[in-house]
Design a protein around this motif. Structure first.
Motif, PDB file in Angstrom:
ATOM      1  N   ARG A 294       6.384  18.658  92.462  1.00 13.43           N
ATOM      2  CA  ARG A 294       8.358  18.975  93.458  1.00 13.43           C
ATOM      3  C   ARG A 294       9.384  18.186  93.482  1.00 13.43           C
ATOM      4  NH1 ARG A 294       3.507  17.714  98.276  1.00 13.43           N
ATOM      5  NH2 ARG A 294       2.103  19.910  98.170  1.00 13.43           N
TER       6      ARG A 294
ATOM      7  N   ALA B  54       7.163  30.036  89.594  1.00 16.30           N
ATOM      8  CA  ALA B  54       6.911  30.744  90.541  1.00 16.30           C
ATOM      9  C   ALA B  54       6.561  32.198  89.135  1.00 16.30           C
ATOM     10  CB  ALA B  54       8.468  31.554  90.974  1.00 16.30           C
TER      11      ALA B  54
ATOM     12  N   THR C 158      11.196  25.812  90.008  1.00 11.72           N
ATOM     13  CA  THR C 158      10.827  27.383  91.126  1.00 11.72           C
ATOM     14  C   THR C 158      10.442  28.782  89.879  1.00 11.72           C
ATOM     15  OG1 THR C 158      11.925  26.301  93.051  1.00 11.72           O
ATOM     16  CG2 THR C 158      11.276  28.932  92.845  1.00 11.72           C
TER      17      THR C 158
END
Length: 439
Positions: free
Chosen positions: A421, A290, A286
């Motif tokens: 993922r 991000a 993440t």
């Protein structure tokens, strides 16, 4: 973190010393030649050979151990600084000497960096890798802020020799701290064959390609590396064009440029401190994805569209703050998922593949703006001219915006990959008993 913090303190101080020396040397080259081409060539020679030799550096790291690799790299770098100092004091220093030394330093810097990245997992448990890498990330913005100021003051008050002596002193301090800090050994490599067979050319060639084949077999790591290849290209274009764009839009206001560049360094320090404190609480992938998306938007995309100093400062500050978070999580992912005994070879291959786009971006940015895009904006009007500008200003801004969009598109595409993922978190429990293998 105690042992790591000791090693880090020495390496951080050495990075400041090296940054100060590099700043002073580049000013000396500019003062002697006044040539932007020669100045750029020195930068390229300090980067490209080191990237090319990164796989060889990785093999050496796995064979001699990360700590030994860092010590050898630092030792040779100290010798190069001593050589420049001797030539300068005797009045024999010439620019071509620095080109040769830049090649040597680039290669040794690769050995040092690969060894340092492989050393970190031996000093901290997996859950603290993001924090440790965040601390390491302080070196670049710290040098970006302190080195020009320190180098400028020292050169104004003394001369190049004092800066080089300072660089040597920081190398000595870093090496002393590392030698005095007990460091675990990596796990045995486990390859078959006696010592003579392990030294054969065929085995060395196999070691050279091992890192590449390992990455190719690990699809998530391969996807992640491809993403960083694209982001490094975008970052190189941004690095090459941000200064020209600010100068064009500010009317050659050097004070504004200095504040913007300093804001990038301040952002880097703030980002590194933040990720060191709270980065372990956020999923690593993440942070990477991000952060990359945010960095593409607030970095080259915003910089290309901004017309006011406040927006330039905000862009540099935000982009600088994002970078340590991305790099810290990225390093932790690789350090977690690559076995310790293979990290040298894998990290060397990764460095070559992911960062080969840096010189590519630096080389194409100028020609694309000057010869491909500027003619298109010669008679530009309407919305493009109002948004980006005309002539070289518009061309430079357009390429920066395209670099930001390229990074954003690559990151958004990677977010859709099922292979990424849930990838990147610690996979083993913290090791206990490494102290039995201290050397």
């Amino acid at each position: 973190m105690r042992r790591f913090s000791l090693v880090w303190s020495g390496q951080f101080l050495s990075a400041i010393g090296s940054g100060t020396a590099w700043f002073a040397v580049t000013l000396w080259v500019w003062g002697e030649s006044g040539s932007a081409t020669l100045f750029a060539l020195l930068t390229l020679l300090s980067l490209a050979p080191g990237l090319a030799m990164a796989p060889v550096a990785g093999v050496l790291v796995d064979r001699i151990g990360p700590r030994a690799a860092v010590l050898i790299g630092d030792g040779v770098l100290a010798v190069t600084s001593a050589t420049v100092l001797t030539l300068y004091l005797t009045g024999n220093l010439e620019i071509w000497h620095l080109y040769v030394i830049a090649v040597v330093e680039g290669v040794m810097e690769s050995l040092h960096l690969v060894g340092y990245m492989a050393l970190i997992p031996l000093l901290v448990v997996e859950e603290r890798l993001v924090r440790a890498n965040g601390m390491v990330s302080l070196a670049d913005p710290g040098a970006e802020i302190l080195a020009p100021a320190l180098g400028g003051v020292l050169l104004a008050m003394t001369d190049l020799s004092v800066v080089l002596v300072l660089d040597l002193a920081t190398f000595l301090f870093a090496a002393t701290v590392l030698l005095a800090t007990p460091t675990p050994r990596p796990a045995p490599a486990g390859e078959e064959g006696d010592g003579e067979e392990r030294r054969s050319w065929a085995v060395f060639r196999a070691d050279l390609v091992f890192g590449f084949s390992y990455i190719a077999r690990s699809r998530p790591l391969a996807v992640l590396l491809g993403l960083f290849f694209v982001l490094n290209f975008s970052g190189a274009v941004s690095y090459a064009l941000t200064t020209p764009l600010i100068m064009l839009r500010s009317g050659d206001d050097h004070a504004v440029l200095g504040v913007v560049l300093a804001a990038g360094g301040v952002g880097g320090v703030l980002g590194a401190l933040t990720v060191s404190a709270v980065g372990a609480r956020v999923r690593r992938m993440t942070l990477v994805l991000a952060g990359m998306a945010a960095g593409s938007v607030v970095g080259p995309l915003l910089m290309g569209l901004a017309w006011t100093p406040w927006l330039w400062i905000a862009s540099a500050l935000a982009a600088g703050a994002v970078l340590p978070a991305v790099n810290s999580a990225y390093q932790a992912i690789w350090q977690t998922h690559v076995p310790e005994e293979w990290q040298g070879r894998v990290f060397g291959a990764r460095r070559l593949l992911a960062q080969s786009s840096l010189p590519l971006g630096l080389l194409v940015a100028g020609p694309v703006v000057d010869y491909a895009l500027t003619p298109l904006f010669a008679d530009a009007g309407g919305a493009p001219a109002a948004l980006l500008g005309t002539g070289k200003t518009g061309a430079t801004a357009l390429f920066l915006v395209c670099a930001g969009l390229l990074g954003l598109t690559a990151t958004l595409t990677a977010m859709t990959s099922p292979r990424l993922r849930g990838f990147g978190e610690p996979v083993t429990a913290p090791s206990t008993g490494r102290e039995d293998t201290l050397r």
